[in-house]
Design a protein around this motif. Structure first.
Motif, PDB file in Angstrom:
ATOM      1  N   LEU A  68       0.825  -1.206   0.000  1.00  0.00           N
ATOM      2  CA  LEU A  68       0.000   0.000   0.000  1.00  0.00           C
ATOM      3  C   LEU A  68       0.864   1.263   0.000  1.00  0.00           C
ATOM      4  O   LEU A  68       0.503   2.272  -0.615  1.00  0.00           O
ATOM      5  CB  LEU A  68      -0.931  -0.002   1.217  1.00  0.00           C
ATOM      6  CG  LEU A  68      -2.040  -1.057   1.231  1.00  0.00           C
ATOM      7  CD1 LEU A  68      -2.813  -0.982   2.533  1.00  0.00           C
ATOM      8  CD2 LEU A  68      -2.987  -0.877   0.050  1.00  0.00           C
ATOM      9  N   GLN A  69       1.984   1.203   0.676  1.00  0.00           N
ATOM     10  CA  GLN A  69       2.858   2.372   0.753  1.00  0.00           C
ATOM     11  C   GLN A  69       3.576   2.642  -0.556  1.00  0.00           C
ATOM     12  O   GLN A  69       4.150   3.726  -0.743  1.00  0.00           O
ATOM     13  CB  GLN A  69       3.861   2.187   1.901  1.00  0.00           C
ATOM     14  CG  GLN A  69       3.218   2.308   3.273  1.00  0.00           C
ATOM     15  CD  GLN A  69       4.156   1.964   4.414  1.00  0.00           C
ATOM     16  OE1 GLN A  69       5.279   1.503   4.194  1.00  0.00           O
ATOM     17  NE2 GLN A  69       3.709   2.179   5.645  1.00  0.00           N
ATOM     18  N   LYS A  70       3.521   1.689  -1.487  1.00  0.00           N
ATOM     19  CA  LYS A  70       4.162   1.870  -2.789  1.00  0.00           C
ATOM     20  C   LYS A  70       3.203   2.444  -3.842  1.00  0.00           C
ATOM     21  O   LYS A  70       3.609   2.685  -4.981  1.00  0.00           O
ATOM     22  CB  LYS A  70       4.721   0.535  -3.283  1.00  0.00           C
ATOM     23  CG  LYS A  70       5.950   0.068  -2.517  1.00  0.00           C
ATOM     24  CD  LYS A  70       6.476  -1.246  -3.074  1.00  0.00           C
ATOM     25  CE  LYS A  70       7.723  -1.693  -2.323  1.00  0.00           C
ATOM     26  NZ  LYS A  70       8.227  -3.001  -2.820  1.00  0.00           N
ATOM     27  N   LEU A  71       1.946   2.661  -3.478  1.00  0.00           N
ATOM     28  CA  LEU A  71       0.994   3.228  -4.434  1.00  0.00           C
ATOM     29  C   LEU A  71       1.469   4.604  -4.886  1.00  0.00           C
ATOM     30  O   LEU A  71       1.861   5.438  -4.076  1.00  0.00           O
ATOM     31  CB  LEU A  71      -0.398   3.332  -3.802  1.00  0.00           C
ATOM     32  CG  LEU A  71      -1.103   2.009  -3.468  1.00  0.00           C
ATOM     33  CD1 LEU A  71      -2.404   2.285  -2.716  1.00  0.00           C
ATOM     34  CD2 LEU A  71      -1.370   1.193  -4.732  1.00  0.00           C
ATOM     35  N   GLN A  72       1.413   4.840  -6.186  1.00  0.00           N
ATOM     36  CA  GLN A  72       1.911   6.099  -6.744  1.00  0.00           C
ATOM     37  C   GLN A  72       0.810   7.127  -6.967  1.00  0.00           C
ATOM     38  O   GLN A  72       1.068   8.327  -6.981  1.00  0.00           O
ATOM     39  CB  GLN A  72       2.616   5.835  -8.075  1.00  0.00           C
ATOM     40  CG  GLN A  72       3.827   4.915  -7.961  1.00  0.00           C
ATOM     41  CD  GLN A  72       4.444   4.622  -9.312  1.00  0.00           C
ATOM     42  OE1 GLN A  72       4.669   5.535 -10.113  1.00  0.00           O
ATOM     43  NE2 GLN A  72       4.718   3.355  -9.582  1.00  0.00           N
ATOM     44  N   GLN A  73      -0.410   6.648  -7.194  1.00  0.00           N
ATOM     45  CA  GLN A  73      -1.536   7.537  -7.458  1.00  0.00           C
ATOM     46  C   GLN A  73      -2.382   7.712  -6.201  1.00  0.00           C
ATOM     47  O   GLN A  73      -2.315   6.913  -5.271  1.00  0.00           O
ATOM     48  CB  GLN A  73      -2.398   6.963  -8.590  1.00  0.00           C
ATOM     49  CG  GLN A  73      -1.641   6.705  -9.882  1.00  0.00           C
ATOM     50  CD  GLN A  73      -1.160   7.980 -10.525  1.00  0.00           C
ATOM     51  OE1 GLN A  73      -1.951   8.874 -10.811  1.00  0.00           O
ATOM     52  NE2 GLN A  73       0.143   8.093 -10.753  1.00  0.00           N
ATOM     53  N   LYS A  74      -3.201   8.752  -6.202  1.00  0.00           N
ATOM     54  CA  LYS A  74      -4.101   9.001  -5.072  1.00  0.00           C
ATOM     55  C   LYS A  74      -5.484   8.433  -5.385  1.00  0.00           C
ATOM     56  O   LYS A  74      -5.978   8.551  -6.517  1.00  0.00           O
ATOM     57  CB  LYS A  74      -4.183  10.501  -4.762  1.00  0.00           C
ATOM     58  CG  LYS A  74      -2.901  11.053  -4.137  1.00  0.00           C
ATOM     59  CD  LYS A  74      -3.105  12.461  -3.612  1.00  0.00           C
ATOM     60  CE  LYS A  74      -1.861  12.960  -2.891  1.00  0.00           C
ATOM     61  NZ  LYS A  74      -1.578  12.196  -1.649  1.00  0.00           N
ATOM     62  N   LYS A 137     -10.434   7.166  -8.721  1.00  0.00           N
ATOM     63  CA  LYS A 137      -9.284   8.059  -8.865  1.00  0.00           C
ATOM     64  C   LYS A 137      -9.598   9.330  -8.094  1.00  0.00           C
ATOM     65  O   LYS A 137     -10.692   9.884  -8.216  1.00  0.00           O
ATOM     66  CB  LYS A 137      -9.036   8.394 -10.336  1.00  0.00           C
ATOM     67  CG  LYS A 137      -8.408   7.280 -11.142  1.00  0.00           C
ATOM     68  CD  LYS A 137      -7.995   7.754 -12.535  1.00  0.00           C
ATOM     69  CE  LYS A 137      -6.768   8.648 -12.462  1.00  0.00           C
ATOM     70  NZ  LYS A 137      -6.239   8.952 -13.830  1.00  0.00           N
ATOM     71  N   ALA A 138      -8.676   9.802  -7.303  1.00  0.00           N
ATOM     72  CA  ALA A 138      -8.952  10.934  -6.416  1.00  0.00           C
ATOM     73  C   ALA A 138      -9.264  12.213  -7.188  1.00  0.00           C
ATOM     74  O   ALA A 138     -10.098  13.012  -6.765  1.00  0.00           O
ATOM     75  CB  ALA A 138      -7.776  11.167  -5.474  1.00  0.00           C
ATOM     76  N   SER A 203      -4.912   3.160 -13.362  1.00  0.00           N
ATOM     77  CA  SER A 203      -4.741   4.585 -13.103  1.00  0.00           C
ATOM     78  C   SER A 203      -3.527   5.136 -13.829  1.00  0.00           C
ATOM     79  O   SER A 203      -3.567   6.223 -14.423  1.00  0.00           O
ATOM     80  CB  SER A 203      -4.603   4.819 -11.595  1.00  0.00           C
ATOM     81  OG  SER A 203      -4.510   6.201 -11.305  1.00  0.00           O
ATOM     82  N   LEU A 204      -2.438   4.398 -13.836  1.00  0.00           N
ATOM     83  CA  LEU A 204      -1.214   4.849 -14.516  1.00  0.00           C
ATOM     84  C   LEU A 204      -1.397   4.864 -16.031  1.00  0.00           C
ATOM     85  O   LEU A 204      -0.795   5.697 -16.725  1.00  0.00           O
ATOM     86  CB  LEU A 204      -0.055   3.941 -14.127  1.00  0.00           C
ATOM     87  CG  LEU A 204       0.445   4.073 -12.680  1.00  0.00           C
ATOM     88  CD1 LEU A 204       1.452   2.986 -12.350  1.00  0.00           C
ATOM     89  CD2 LEU A 204       1.047   5.450 -12.440  1.00  0.00           C
TER      90      LEU A 204
END
Length: 207
Positions: A68-74, A137-138, A203-204
Motif C-alpha cells: 500500500l505504501q508503494k501506491l503512486q496515485q491518489k 481516482k482521487a 490509473s497509470l
C-alpha cells in the motif's frame, strides 16, 4: 452514475464520524438506514462491540502495508455501509486501518439507504449487499474497481450453506462470524490489496 458518486462523496463520513453516528443513534434506540426494528437495533449493538474490538486489535500485515505504501496515485475509497450490517462491522474497520497505512488513500463512508441510486450500480447477484468498496481516482472520481460484500472464502461459506439448507439462518450467521474471527482480516487485506494493484495499473495507464 457520476452524479450519484459526487453526491455520495459529498454526504459521506470519515471512519470516526461514521462510528460516532452509529454510537449516537444507538444511544437514541435507533440504527442507521431507512428501516427501524428491534432486530436491526440488536444487530447494531452487537456490531458496536465488534467494531470496538477490531479498532483495538486489527493490524495491517507487514506485506500489505509495504504494498500500500508503494501506491503512486491518489485514490478515494468510497464505502457503502450501514451500522446494522454484520459484514460491515467486520470489514469496515479493516478498510480504515488499510487506508491509514497509505497516504495515497482517503476513506469515505456513505450510508447505503441514503444512496440507493449508487447502490444500484454495485449489486451482488441482484442484491444490495454491503459493505461495498468502490475505488475511485482521487482527481477525476473515475471508478477503477469495486470489492465486497465479503472475502471470497466467506462468500463461499454462505453460498454452500444456503445450497445445503435452503436458507441463511442464525446458524449460518454464527458460522460466518466465527470465520471472520479466525481469519483475522487476512483474506480481506490480501483481496483489497490485489484490487489496488490492479487499479494502480489502470490509473497509470489513464493518467
Amino acid at each position: 452514475m457520476k452524479a450519484a458518486i459526487e453526491r455520495a462523496i459529498q454526504n459521506s463520513y470519515s471512519y470516526t464520524a461514521y462510528r460516532n453516528l452509529v454510537t449516537q443513534l444507538l444511544g437514541e434506540g435507533k440504527v442507521t438506514g431507512h428501516e427501524q426494528s428491534a432486530d436491526l437495533l440488536h444487530y447494531a449493538e452487537l456490531n458496536e462491540v465488534r467494531m470496538n474490538r477490531l479498532d483495538k486489535t486489527m493490524h495491517v500485515t507487514d506485506s500489505v502495508q509495504e504494498k500500500l505504501q508503494k501506491l503512486q496515485q491518489k485514490y478515494i475509497w468510497l464505502v457503502l455501509s450501514e451500522g446494522w450490517c454484520g459484514d460491515a462491522a467486520q470489514l469496515v474497520p479493516i478498510m480504515d486501518k488499510m487506508a491509514q497505512a497509505s497516504s495515497q488513500i482517503e476513506l469515505h463512508i456513505a450510508l447505503r439507504d441514503d444512496h440507493d441510486d449508487l447502490m444500484q450500480h454495485f449489486l451482488t447477484n441482484g442484491s444490495k449487499s454491503i459493505p461495498k468498496l468502490i475505488v475511485l481516482k482521487a482527481d477525476t472520481h473515475e471508478v477503477l474497481g469495486s470489492w465486497g460484500p465479503r472475502p471470497k472464502a466467506a462468500a463461499e461459506l454462505i453460498k454452500d450453506y444456503k445450497e445445503k439448507h435452503g436458507v441463511v439462518d442464525q446458524t449460518a450467521k454464527t458460522e460466518l462470524q466465527l470465520w471472520y474471527l479466525h481469519d483475522k482480516g487476512a483474506s480481506t487485506q490480501e483481496e483489497i490489496t490485489d484490487l489496488m494493484l490492479h487499479c494502480e495499473q489502470l490509473s497509470l495507464q489513464t493518467c
